[in-house]
Design an enzyme around this catalytic site. Structure first.
Site, PDB file in Angstrom:
ATOM      1  N   ALA A   7       0.847  -1.194   0.000  1.00  0.00           N
ATOM      2  CA  ALA A   7       0.000   0.000   0.000  1.00  0.00           C
ATOM      3  C   ALA A   7       0.881   1.241   0.000  1.00  0.00           C
ATOM      4  CB  ALA A   7      -0.916   0.009   1.221  1.00  0.00           C
ATOM      5  N   CYS A   8       0.481   2.212  -0.782  1.00  0.00           N
ATOM      6  CA  CYS A   8       1.151   3.509  -0.780  1.00  0.00           C
ATOM      7  C   CYS A   8       0.074   4.573  -0.933  1.00  0.00           C
ATOM      8  CB  CYS A   8       2.218   3.599  -1.861  1.00  0.00           C
ATOM      9  SG  CYS A   8       1.584   3.582  -3.541  1.00  0.00           S
ATOM     10  N   SER A   9       0.485   5.797  -1.032  1.00  0.00           N
ATOM     11  CA  SER A   9      -0.499   6.883  -1.075  1.00  0.00           C
ATOM     12  C   SER A   9      -1.568   6.658  -2.132  1.00  0.00           C
ATOM     13  CB  SER A   9       0.198   8.223  -1.314  1.00  0.00           C
ATOM     14  OG  SER A   9       1.021   8.521  -0.217  1.00  0.00           O
ATOM     15  N   GLN A  39      -3.741   4.027  -0.091  1.00  0.00           N
ATOM     16  CA  GLN A  39      -3.951   3.952   1.354  1.00  0.00           C
ATOM     17  C   GLN A  39      -5.425   3.873   1.732  1.00  0.00           C
ATOM     18  OE1 GLN A  39      -1.885   7.618   2.460  1.00  0.00           O
ATOM     19  NE2 GLN A  39      -3.799   8.459   3.216  1.00  0.00           N
TER      20      GLN A  39
END
Length: 103
Positions: A7-9, A39
């Protein structure tokens, strides 16, 4: 089959790392389902995962995400900065595997 969530922004910056991790898993003969989300979808998708790696830019959310992950008995960890920056699929895959040791 190992299931690893990244998961990232937005889910975009981890997409190359997902590809590299899949390539590495395949090269060592392991089956793995590895996918990336933004996210906003991390909490929803983590119930399908064996381990969750989050982008360094999300490190401030680690404790919040770990609380959610505890109900599924999975670990959340920030992706190693070097592995993330270099899109090192081997290092990131091994980091994810280390989170699954106690499962």
């Amino acid at each position: 089959m190992k299931k690893i969530l990244l998961a990232c922004s937005s889910g975009m910056s981890t997409s190359l790392l997902v590809t590299k991790m899949k390539e590495y898993a395949q090269s060592i003969g392991e089956e793995a389902e590895i996918w990336a989300v933004g996210q906003d979808k991390a909490k929803e998708d983590m119930r399908k995962a064996d381990a969750v790696l989050i982008g360094p830019q999300m490190s401030f959310l680690k404790s919040e995400l770990q609380k959610e992950a505890d109900q599924y008995n999975i670990q959340v960890e920030v992706i190693d900065m070097m592995a993330y920056g270099m899109a090192d699929g081997k290092k990131a895959y091994e980091q994810a595997l280390s989170l699954m040791v106690n499962q």
